[in-house]
Design a protein around this motif. Structure first.
Motif, PDB file in Angstrom:
ATOM      1  N   GLN A 142      12.982 -13.517  40.855  1.00  0.00           N
ATOM      2  CA  GLN A 142      12.022 -14.329  41.600  1.00  0.00           C
ATOM      3  C   GLN A 142      11.427 -13.544  42.757  1.00  0.00           C
ATOM      4  N   GLN A 143      12.242 -12.817  43.497  1.00  0.00           N
ATOM      5  CA  GLN A 143      11.724 -12.057  44.638  1.00  0.00           C
ATOM      6  C   GLN A 143      10.736 -10.991  44.182  1.00  0.00           C
ATOM      7  N   ASP A 144      11.030 -10.351  43.069  1.00  0.00           N
ATOM      8  CA  ASP A 144      10.083  -9.346  42.563  1.00  0.00           C
ATOM      9  C   ASP A 144       8.758  -9.994  42.147  1.00  0.00           C
ATOM     10  N   ALA A 145       8.829 -11.170  41.498  1.00  0.00           N
ATOM     11  CA  ALA A 145       7.600 -11.853  41.075  1.00  0.00           C
ATOM     12  C   ALA A 145       6.786 -12.320  42.273  1.00  0.00           C
ATOM     13  N   ILE A 146       7.475 -12.836  43.333  1.00  0.00           N
ATOM     14  CA  ILE A 146       6.776 -13.299  44.539  1.00  0.00           C
ATOM     15  C   ILE A 146       6.119 -12.118  45.249  1.00  0.00           C
ATOM     16  N   ALA A 147       6.839 -10.986  45.339  1.00  0.00           N
ATOM     17  CA  ALA A 147       6.280  -9.807  46.011  1.00  0.00           C
ATOM     18  C   ALA A 147       5.054  -9.283  45.257  1.00  0.00           C
ATOM     19  N   SER A 148       5.145  -9.264  43.932  1.00  0.00           N
ATOM     20  CA  SER A 148       3.988  -8.798  43.149  1.00  0.00           C
ATOM     21  C   SER A 148       2.792  -9.747  43.322  1.00  0.00           C
ATOM     22  N   TYR A 149       3.067 -11.049  43.353  1.00  0.00           N
ATOM     23  CA  TYR A 149       1.974 -12.026  43.529  1.00  0.00           C
ATOM     24  C   TYR A 149       1.370 -11.918  44.924  1.00  0.00           C
ATOM     25  N   ALA A 150       2.183 -11.670  45.948  1.00  0.00           N
ATOM     26  CA  ALA A 150       1.680 -11.534  47.310  1.00  0.00           C
ATOM     27  C   ALA A 150       0.780 -10.303  47.437  1.00  0.00           C
ATOM     28  N   GLY A 151       1.134  -9.226  46.755  1.00  0.00           N
ATOM     29  CA  GLY A 151       0.264  -8.050  46.784  1.00  0.00           C
ATOM     30  C   GLY A 151      -1.096  -8.330  46.144  1.00  0.00           C
ATOM     31  N   LEU A 152      -1.090  -9.137  45.081  1.00  0.00           N
ATOM     32  CA  LEU A 152      -2.356  -9.525  44.453  1.00  0.00           C
ATOM     33  C   LEU A 152      -3.201 -10.379  45.396  1.00  0.00           C
ATOM     34  N   SER A 214     -10.481 -17.422  45.561  1.00  0.00           N
ATOM     35  CA  SER A 214      -9.891 -18.117  44.410  1.00  0.00           C
ATOM     36  C   SER A 214      -8.659 -17.340  43.981  1.00  0.00           C
ATOM     37  N   TYR A 215      -7.604 -18.072  43.591  1.00  0.00           N
ATOM     38  CA  TYR A 215      -6.317 -17.438  43.373  1.00  0.00           C
ATOM     39  C   TYR A 215      -5.771 -17.830  42.004  1.00  0.00           C
ATOM     40  N   PRO A 216      -5.041 -16.920  41.342  1.00  0.00           N
ATOM     41  CA  PRO A 216      -4.495 -17.201  40.014  1.00  0.00           C
ATOM     42  C   PRO A 216      -3.248 -18.087  40.111  1.00  0.00           C
ATOM     43  N   PRO A 217      -2.850 -18.737  39.033  1.00  0.00           N
ATOM     44  CA  PRO A 217      -1.606 -19.534  39.058  1.00  0.00           C
ATOM     45  C   PRO A 217      -0.367 -18.637  39.158  1.00  0.00           C
ATOM     46  N   PHE A 218       0.734 -19.269  39.501  1.00  0.00           N
ATOM     47  CA  PHE A 218       1.984 -18.525  39.646  1.00  0.00           C
ATOM     48  C   PHE A 218       2.409 -17.979  38.276  1.00  0.00           C
ATOM     49  N   THR A 219       3.145 -16.890  38.319  1.00  0.00           N
ATOM     50  CA  THR A 219       3.704 -16.337  37.088  1.00  0.00           C
ATOM     51  C   THR A 219       4.938 -17.149  36.666  1.00  0.00           C
ATOM     52  N   LYS A 220       5.438 -16.897  35.460  1.00  0.00           N
ATOM     53  CA  LYS A 220       6.550 -17.692  34.910  1.00  0.00           C
ATOM     54  C   LYS A 220       7.854 -17.495  35.665  1.00  0.00           C
ATOM     55  N   ASP A 221       8.008 -16.372  36.344  1.00  0.00           N
ATOM     56  CA  ASP A 221       9.248 -16.114  37.071  1.00  0.00           C
ATOM     57  C   ASP A 221       9.209 -16.628  38.502  1.00  0.00           C
ATOM     58  N   MET A 222       8.114 -17.241  38.941  1.00  0.00           N
ATOM     59  CA  MET A 222       8.006 -17.756  40.298  1.00  0.00           C
ATOM     60  C   MET A 222       8.446 -19.216  40.323  1.00  0.00           C
TER      61      MET A 222
END
Length: 241
Positions: A142-152, A214-222
């Motif tokens: 989860q932390q890796d998915a959140i960090a990747s999404y925050a960078g986006l 505009s922002y994309p939806p969360f990934t499956k691991d978030m």
């Protein structure tokens, strides 16, 4: 001298007289010659007159052709009159009277007793069991998915940033921290300036960049609930030049 002067008029009269006599003699000779010639020259013979013979031909008139007698007109045959048809007398047939048939009285219906039926067996409906929920990702995942999404999110907000004219005139720069919340579908719920850059135009421009994105939806691991994010927005007077 006197004798000469006296004889001059006489000599002049003598010459004039002689001239008259000579002129009279010449005239007499001419007249006599003309008379002699007229007596001895024979008169010219008259020219013979040609007699013209005129031939007269008697032409008999052409016999007149009698005009053809026109044929007698054909008698006009009058068409025989066509007798007009005599209209037939219209005979009105009497309208037949409707025949009234007596309606029979309805017979009373006898209630039929339903025949007894055998009981039908209905098997119980079984609902298939729900599929087991997917296993929750590990905290590290989860932390890796959140960090990747925050960078986006940081890349999208920074690309949406526009430097206002006031910042360019002030020749300044700064970084503002904007905090905002997103739903799992990527919908923006709220946004605020969490840390000011010290320059009002930079803070407002950073907030507009977050609110207009505009922002994309969360990934499956978030996680499957709304989350808060914080993005640093940097603006400079020499940006985009």
């Amino acid at each position: 001298m006197n004798a000469l002067t006296n004889t001059a008029p006489f000599l002049q009269r003598d010459h004039f007289g002689r001239a008259l006599l000579i002129g009279a003699a010449l005239e007499a000779v001419l007249v006599g010659g003309l008379l002699w010639l007229g007596a001895h020259i024979p008169a010219p013979k008259p020219l013979p007159v040609e007699k013209k013979i005129i031939a007269v031909h008697m032409v008999q008139p052409a016999p007149s052709i009698p005009k053809p007698i026109p044929p007698a007109p054909k008698p006009v045959v009058q068409p025989k009159p066509v007798p007009k048809p005599v209209p037939k007398a219209i005979v009105h047939e009497p309208t037949p009277k409707p025949v009234v048939h007596p309606t029979p009285a309805p017979k009373p219906l006898l209630a039929k007793t339903p025949a007894p039926t055998a009981p039908v067996y209905t098997p119980p409906v079984t609902t298939p069991p729900a599929p087991p929920p997917p296993p929750a990702p590990s905290p590290a995942t989860q932390q890796d998915a959140i960090a990747s999404y925050a960078g986006l999110l940081r890349a999208r907000v920074q690309a949406n940033t526009r430097v206002p004219a006031a910042v360019r005139l002030m020749h300044t720069s700064g970084t503002a921290l904007i905090s905002f919340r997103l739903t799992p579908s990527g919908q923006l719920l709220s946004a605020r300036v969490a840390q000011s850059s010290g320059v009002g135009p930079i803070d407002r421009a950073a907030l507009r960049a977050v609110q207009g994105g505009s922002y994309p939806p969360f990934t499956k691991d978030m996680p499957k609930h709304a989350m808060a994010f914080a993005v640093q927005v940097h603006l400079s007077a020499h940006q985009d030049e």
